[in-house]
Write an enzyme that holds these catalytic residues in place. Sequence first.
Site, PDB file in Angstrom:
ATOM      1  CE1 TYR A 144      -3.659   2.552   0.573  1.00 20.55           C
ATOM      2  CE2 TYR A 144      -2.420   3.274   2.501  1.00 20.55           C
ATOM      3  CZ  TYR A 144      -3.457   3.468   1.598  1.00 20.55           C
ATOM      4  OH  TYR A 144      -4.262   4.567   1.717  1.00 20.55           O
ATOM      5  CG  ASP A 238       5.791   3.656   0.893  1.00 23.54           C
ATOM      6  OD1 ASP A 238       6.102   4.356   1.885  1.00 23.54           O
ATOM      7  OD2 ASP A 238       4.620   3.513   0.499  1.00 23.54           O
ATOM      8  CE  LYS A 266       1.028   4.844   8.461  1.00 20.21           C
ATOM      9  NZ  LYS A 266       1.054   4.077   7.252  1.00 20.21           N
TER      10      LYS A 266
END
Length: 431
Positions: A144, A238, A266
């Site tokens: 994702y 990523d 995050k």
Amino acid sequence: MNTQKSQNAFKEAKKVIPGGVDSPVRAFKSVGGTPIFIEKGEGAYLQDIDGNKYIDFLQSWGPLIFGHCDQDIEKAVIKAVQKGLSFGAPTTVETELAKEICELFDDIDKIRFVSSGTEAVMSAIRLARGYTRRDDIVKFEGCYHGHSDSLLVQAGSGAVTFGSPSSPGVPADFTKHTLLAKYNDIKSVEKCFQNSNNIACVIIEPIAGNMGLIPAEEEFLQSLRELCNKNGTLLIFDEVMSGFRASIKGSRKFTKVNPDIVTFGKVIGGGMPVGAFASSAKIMNELSPDGPIYQAGTLSGNPVAMNAGLASIKKIKNNPRIYDELEKKAIKLTEGFKEYAKDNDITLQTSVRGSMFSFFFNENPVKNFDDALKSDTKMFASFHSKMLQNGVYFACSQFETNFISTVIDNNTIENVLNISKKIFNELKNGR
Ligand SMILES: *Cc1c(COP(=O)(O)O)cnc(C)c1O
């Protein structure tokens, strides 16, 4: 456990917010039941609006490595708030945070801050396409990378949970440049290169966290690097989730492979909305205003968010040993789960990378998305809701990663294990 207020709040929310949530996975659809509405966090604990307390293994999906209301981050934020919320002009804290991060990685000279992981990845892809002057990209099933159009193809957890691997509203024309490969399967990537000589970049979660935690194998990453070099294609890691989570250097503790571009999110914001993408000076200088590749953001580098990020990253750099301790706790927990499950003829597959961990209700090793999908999601749902009723808050999907924060101590882990012992037995007996 009484959750009446949460249930009422959910009903009210659904009247004015689609599905009652601002991000789909929060709706608890894949585990049944209704979401808990949070009143506040405190260290290792969440408190819901009915006053119930939960040990939090989600930590806002990763950012809160020091738990809720960490004093250092809180102080930095309050100090920043008192100077003004946003200026839309440069502040020195952006440079400070940029330096802290560039210092950690030999191959990163420059970094640009944005406001979410989605934005970071979307911008990194544009940079790769602009730099190589090519259009196609390769992504992996189950990875994702945020919800931007060209990446919403076989996108892991949220998308899988709802049985819509891609989404209406994304024109086929936008995804026709997105080639799909299988995680940990270099042949599938070779096929992409046979089908296209126009591949700008390969994007991968080097430690996949959005189909449950599935680390990439070292040999696979090395072959990927070679394949990219041979074809003049950029490799993007990523690390929105794994960055500062798997280790202080994210995946780089576990692999010798260096990417060309890396994305963060995050933990880099310490709980505030921050994303970033970074690369060599040569590549980053192609970005506007120095170069022709456009990218911008009104609230990018927001001073409050940057101060939260800086406090978080500085604290990590001052305490580099936390990752070993976090990993030990994650292993203690997952090994304990495995043992208690086995006592009840349930097979668990577990994975740990630093403070990240997963447990799959699965008979066989999980190395890619297809393997993950063979997990017993019904049993996971049952485990999840029983743990929740006993005050333990895990990610609400089999295909998500859980996190240990520094404020979760060994006693807490033992308490959770004791609770799980009873629950695995109930699962065996179908209760
Ligand atoms: C969470 C995540 C994103 C998206 O970040 P948002 O802040 O939710 O937009 C992208 N990539 C990975 C690997 C992630 O885990």
